[in-house]
Design a protein around this motif. Structure first.
Motif, PDB file in Angstrom:
ATOM      1  N   VAL A  22       0.845  -1.201   0.000  1.00  0.00           N
ATOM      2  CA  VAL A  22       0.000   0.000   0.000  1.00  0.00           C
ATOM      3  C   VAL A  22       0.879   1.249   0.000  1.00  0.00           C
ATOM      4  N   GLN A  23       1.920   1.247   0.810  1.00  0.00           N
ATOM      5  CA  GLN A  23       2.826   2.398   0.872  1.00  0.00           C
ATOM      6  C   GLN A  23       3.514   2.598  -0.477  1.00  0.00           C
ATOM      7  N   LYS A  24       3.943   1.510  -1.116  1.00  0.00           N
ATOM      8  CA  LYS A  24       4.586   1.604  -2.436  1.00  0.00           C
ATOM      9  C   LYS A  24       3.610   2.169  -3.453  1.00  0.00           C
ATOM     10  N   MET A  25       2.349   1.706  -3.408  1.00  0.00           N
ATOM     11  CA  MET A  25       1.347   2.204  -4.335  1.00  0.00           C
ATOM     12  C   MET A  25       1.114   3.696  -4.119  1.00  0.00           C
ATOM     13  N   GLN A  26       1.085   4.124  -2.871  1.00  0.00           N
ATOM     14  CA  GLN A  26       0.898   5.542  -2.572  1.00  0.00           C
ATOM     15  C   GLN A  26       2.054   6.369  -3.142  1.00  0.00           C
ATOM     16  N   MET A  29       1.695   6.476  -6.882  1.00  0.00           N
ATOM     17  CA  MET A  29       0.594   7.354  -7.267  1.00  0.00           C
ATOM     18  C   MET A  29       1.007   8.822  -7.146  1.00  0.00           C
ATOM     19  N   ALA A  30       1.744   9.161  -6.105  1.00  0.00           N
ATOM     20  CA  ALA A  30       2.207  10.539  -5.930  1.00  0.00           C
ATOM     21  C   ALA A  30       3.166  10.924  -7.057  1.00  0.00           C
ATOM     22  N   ALA A  31       4.060  10.010  -7.415  1.00  0.00           N
ATOM     23  CA  ALA A  31       5.005  10.275  -8.507  1.00  0.00           C
ATOM     24  C   ALA A  31       4.259  10.432  -9.830  1.00  0.00           C
ATOM     25  N   LEU A  36       1.887  13.666 -14.228  1.00  0.00           N
ATOM     26  CA  LEU A  36       0.695  14.059 -14.986  1.00  0.00           C
ATOM     27  C   LEU A  36       0.481  15.572 -14.953  1.00  0.00           C
ATOM     28  N   GLU A  37       0.790  16.194 -13.826  1.00  0.00           N
ATOM     29  CA  GLU A  37       0.627  17.643 -13.712  1.00  0.00           C
ATOM     30  C   GLU A  37       1.593  18.399 -14.618  1.00  0.00           C
ATOM     31  N   GLU A  38       2.738  17.797 -14.917  1.00  0.00           N
ATOM     32  CA  GLU A  38       3.742  18.444 -15.762  1.00  0.00           C
ATOM     33  C   GLU A  38       3.490  18.248 -17.255  1.00  0.00           C
ATOM     34  N   GLY A 112     -10.935   9.703  -3.256  1.00  0.00           N
ATOM     35  CA  GLY A 112     -10.003  10.805  -3.082  1.00  0.00           C
ATOM     36  C   GLY A 112      -8.935  10.873  -4.137  1.00  0.00           C
ATOM     37  N   ILE A 113      -8.905   9.901  -5.045  1.00  0.00           N
ATOM     38  CA  ILE A 113      -7.914   9.915  -6.123  1.00  0.00           C
ATOM     39  C   ILE A 113      -8.616  10.399  -7.371  1.00  0.00           C
ATOM     40  N   LEU A 114      -8.130  11.537  -7.883  1.00  0.00           N
ATOM     41  CA  LEU A 114      -8.694  12.190  -9.070  1.00  0.00           C
ATOM     42  C   LEU A 114     -10.052  12.655  -8.858  1.00  0.00           C
TER      43      LEU A 114
END
Length: 114
Positions: A22-26, A29-31, A36-38, A112-114
Motif C-alpha cells: 500500500v505504501q509503495k502504491m501511494q 501514485m504521488a510520482a 501528470l501535472e507536468e 479521493g484519487i482524481l
C-alpha cells in the motif's frame, strides 16, 4: 493466546507485507500525479481556428486564435469556439489522468484519487 485471522489474511507477516505494498502504491501514485501535472496537451476546435495548450494542472499555457475567426460582428461564435477548445482540453487532461491512475491501481476505485 493466539489470534485467529480470517482465512486468506494470514497473520501479522502478511499484514506487514500488505502495508508495504500500500505504501509503495501511494508513492507510485504521488510520482504519477506529479508527472501528470507536468504534461502538456494541445487541443484544437473550430477546424483548427482555436488551439489551446494546457498542462495537467488544468492551467491554460497558451491559446492561438486564427485571425479568420475574429469577426467583430460575431463575437459569440469566437466565444463558443474558445469555450469548446478549453473544455475539450480539460476533458483530455482528466481522461489521461484517470486512465494512467487506473493502470497503476489495477482499476481499484480509491476514494479521493482524481
Amino acid at each position: 493466546m493466539r489470534a485467529n485471522y480470517p482465512k486468506g489474511l494470514g497473520g501479522p507477516q502478511n499484514m506487514s507485507g500488505m502495508m508495504k505494498q500500500v505504501q509503495k502504491m501511494q508513492e507510485d501514485m504521488a510520482a504519477l500525479q506529479s508527472e501528470l501535472e507536468e504534461r502538456e496537451y494541445e487541443v484544437s476546435a473550430g477546424g483548427g481556428m482555436v488551439t489551446v495548450k494546457i498542462n495537467g494542472k488544468r492551467e491554460i499555457l497558451h491559446m492561438d486564435i486564427q485571425p479568420d475567426i475574429v469577426d467583430p460582428d460575431d463575437i459569440e461564435t469566437l466565444a463558443d469556439v474558445i469555450t469548446a477548445a478549453v473544455n475539450e482540453a480539460i476533458k483530455k487532461v482528466d481522461a489521461t489522468s484517470e486512465s494512467e491512475m487506473q493502470k497503476l491501481t489495477g482499476g481499484l476505485n480509491i476514494p479521493g484519487i482524481l
